[in-house]
Motif scaffolding. Structure first.
Motif, PDB file in Angstrom:
ATOM      1  N   GLY A   5       0.833  -1.200   0.000  1.00 52.83           N
ATOM      2  CA  GLY A   5       0.000   0.000   0.000  1.00 52.83           C
ATOM      3  C   GLY A   5       0.870   1.255   0.000  1.00 52.83           C
ATOM      4  O   GLY A   5       1.857   1.318   0.722  1.00 52.83           O
TER       5      GLY A   5
ATOM      6  N   HIS B 145       4.464  -7.508  -2.686  1.00 54.74           N
ATOM      7  CA  HIS B 145       3.857  -6.573  -1.715  1.00 54.74           C
ATOM      8  C   HIS B 145       4.973  -5.976  -0.852  1.00 54.74           C
ATOM      9  O   HIS B 145       5.020  -6.136   0.362  1.00 54.74           O
ATOM     10  CB  HIS B 145       2.796  -7.294  -0.865  1.00 54.74           C
ATOM     11  CG  HIS B 145       1.978  -6.393   0.030  1.00 54.74           C
ATOM     12  ND1 HIS B 145       2.411  -5.948   1.264  1.00 54.74           N
ATOM     13  CD2 HIS B 145       0.749  -5.857  -0.123  1.00 54.74           C
ATOM     14  CE1 HIS B 145       1.484  -5.193   1.835  1.00 54.74           C
ATOM     15  NE2 HIS B 145       0.463  -5.114   1.003  1.00 54.74           N
TER      16      HIS B 145
ATOM     17  N   HIS C 119       1.928  -8.444   9.019  1.00 55.46           N
ATOM     18  CA  HIS C 119       2.951  -8.894   8.068  1.00 55.46           C
ATOM     19  C   HIS C 119       4.108  -9.558   8.802  1.00 55.46           C
ATOM     20  O   HIS C 119       4.403  -9.215   9.951  1.00 55.46           O
ATOM     21  CB  HIS C 119       3.474  -7.710   7.245  1.00 55.46           C
ATOM     22  CG  HIS C 119       2.428  -7.083   6.369  1.00 55.46           C
ATOM     23  ND1 HIS C 119       1.831  -7.763   5.341  1.00 55.46           N
ATOM     24  CD2 HIS C 119       1.873  -5.847   6.374  1.00 55.46           C
ATOM     25  CE1 HIS C 119       0.939  -6.970   4.741  1.00 55.46           C
ATOM     26  NE2 HIS C 119       0.943  -5.798   5.358  1.00 55.46           N
TER      27      HIS C 119
ATOM     28  N   GLN D 205      -8.346  -4.516   2.465  1.00 51.81           N
ATOM     29  CA  GLN D 205      -7.420  -3.385   2.576  1.00 51.81           C
ATOM     30  C   GLN D 205      -7.577  -2.446   1.365  1.00 51.81           C
ATOM     31  O   GLN D 205      -7.843  -2.908   0.239  1.00 51.81           O
ATOM     32  CB  GLN D 205      -5.974  -3.890   2.608  1.00 51.81           C
ATOM     33  CG  GLN D 205      -5.642  -4.733   3.833  1.00 51.81           C
ATOM     34  CD  GLN D 205      -5.166  -3.926   5.028  1.00 51.81           C
ATOM     35  OE1 GLN D 205      -5.172  -2.688   5.008  1.00 51.81           O
ATOM     36  NE2 GLN D 205      -4.783  -4.618   6.070  1.00 51.81           N
TER      37      GLN D 205
ATOM     38  N   ASP E  49      -5.450  -0.985  -0.481  1.00 54.42           N
ATOM     39  CA  ASP E  49      -4.607  -1.279  -1.654  1.00 54.42           C
ATOM     40  C   ASP E  49      -5.106  -2.474  -2.462  1.00 54.42           C
ATOM     41  O   ASP E  49      -4.637  -2.704  -3.565  1.00 54.42           O
ATOM     42  CB  ASP E  49      -3.127  -1.468  -1.256  1.00 54.42           C
ATOM     43  CG  ASP E  49      -2.897  -2.598  -0.262  1.00 54.42           C
ATOM     44  OD1 ASP E  49      -3.859  -3.058   0.378  1.00 54.42           O
ATOM     45  OD2 ASP E  49      -1.731  -3.023  -0.119  1.00 54.42           O
TER      46      ASP E  49
HETATM   47  C1  MLT Z   1      -1.161  -3.414   4.461  1.00 57.43           C
HETATM   48  O1  MLT Z   1      -0.965  -4.334   3.674  1.00 57.43           O
HETATM   49  O2  MLT Z   1      -0.721  -3.440   5.615  1.00 57.43           O
HETATM   50  C2  MLT Z   1      -2.010  -2.288   4.008  1.00 57.43           C
HETATM   51  O3  MLT Z   1      -2.223  -2.407   2.649  1.00 57.43           O
HETATM   52  C3  MLT Z   1      -1.467  -0.945   4.287  1.00 57.43           C
HETATM   53  C4  MLT Z   1      -2.315   0.124   3.632  1.00 57.43           C
HETATM   54  O4  MLT Z   1      -2.815  -0.033   2.524  1.00 57.43           O
HETATM   55  O5  MLT Z   1      -2.438   1.191   4.218  1.00 57.43           O
END
Ligand code: MLT
Ligand code: MN
Ligand code: ZN
Length: 306
Positions: A11, A272, A245, A90, A92
């Motif tokens: 993101g 990612h 993550h 999310q 993104d």
């Molecule tokens: C993430 O993967 O942690 C999110 O996509 C972060 C975001 O989009 O703000």
């Protein structure tokens, strides 16, 4: 089975619009050996003409423009994107859905109950699409059963629930629901090859490791190099775990996990990738360390044939 990476960054993209970290500044000014990247998305196809979009990024229109195979031009209004599957709610991964509103038929959307709930309330893109092309909703089985998308003959898909994070706007953020985050295995029935995709992997539970061990291609969470990378740079108060993550380094980190997978011929690819991650710099020591472990770094346009 064909797989293409439309967007390999996390993101925010790389460079991120408001970020002046060493990486973003360096790629913007051309002083670092690094490539720009758009936000997280891949496409999968059986015939190279009809594609399943896996996550719809805010950069979707630029990604379509960069990949002529997504525009086969068979009719006055047409797209190579036959259907979409979302892996979480999310920003993104879902805001690009709004860019598909000009379709002349309802959008086939494969989505879990948990994600559909978020996309009908906190970030109601599915409800909004009902006023444009509409959505033809398909549930995703979470009991291990596989499912198929008619536009992808000969490809089976298995979803597995993941421990990661629902988005900050979601009531599920602190009260996780099964299906907030899923990993996907794409199986080509002719070649028998399997690709495992999980851009957000918070924890490596046994069922996740089992799926990873059976895959010929691993496209997995490459967000952060260290768990507190964003904190150390003064850019955030969140650790990798806070965001759902798994960082690459440290005990139990992604490098160690990938080292444990020894299937012959397997490709291990990080995707990612957050804009702060030093693996974005092609000649960095961190990138060399990945290469020593046989781990690749995805880039926009990277293609696989399985
Ligand atoms: C993430 O993967 O942690 C999110 O996509 C972060 C975001 O989009 O703000
Ligand atoms: Mn993300
Ligand atoms: Zn940055």
């Amino acid at each position: 089975m064909k797989i293409k990476v439309l967007g390999s960054s996390a993101g925010g993209g790389f460079p991120q619009w408001n970020c002046n970290c060493r990486n973003c500044d360096g790629v913007r000014n051309g002083t670092l050996n690094a490539q720009r990247r758009t936000q997280s998305s891949i496409v999968v196809s059986a015939n190279g003409e009809d594609w399943l979009l896996v996550n719809a990024s805010p950069d979707l229109l630029a990604q379509i423009a960069a990949h002529p195979e997504l525009q086969p031009a068979r009719r006055a209004r047409d797209s190579g994107i036959a259907a979409v599957v979302t892996m979480d709610a999310q920003i993104d991964h879902v805001t690009g859905l709004l860019m598909l509103r000009e379709r002349d038929t309802p959008l086939p959307l494969y989505i879990t109950d948990a994600v559909l709930q978020d996309l009908s309330t906190g970030l109601p893109v599915v409800s909004i699409l009902a006023h444009y092309c509409g959505v033809e909703r398909h549930a995703i089985p979470l009991d291990g059963a596989s499912f198929a998308v008619p536009a992808l003959p000969g490809i089976r898909i298995e979803a597995l629930p993941l421990s990661s994070k629902a988005p900050p706007y979601s009531p599920h953020r602190e009260a996780p629901q099964r299906g907030d985050n899923i990993g996907l295995t794409f199986i080509d029935e002719h070649s028998g090859k399997r690709a495992f995709y999980a851009p957000g992997l918070g924890a490596l539970e046994p069922h996740v490791l089992e799926a990873m061990n059976g895959a010929d291609l691993l496209l997995v969470d490459g967000t952060l190099w260290t768990p507190d990378e964003m904190i150390e740079l003064g850019l955030s108060k969140k650790t990798a775990a806070n965001m759902g993550h798994l960082a690459q380094t440290g005990a139990g980190g992604m490098i160690e996990v990938l080292d444990s997978i020894e299937r012959a011929g397997v490709r291990k690819v990080l995707i990612h990738i957050n804009n702060t991650n030093p693996i974005l710099i092609e000649d960095s020591p961190e990138r060399r360390r990945l290469a020593e472990h046989g781990i690749e770094v995805a880039f926009d346009g990277l293609a696989f044939e399985l």
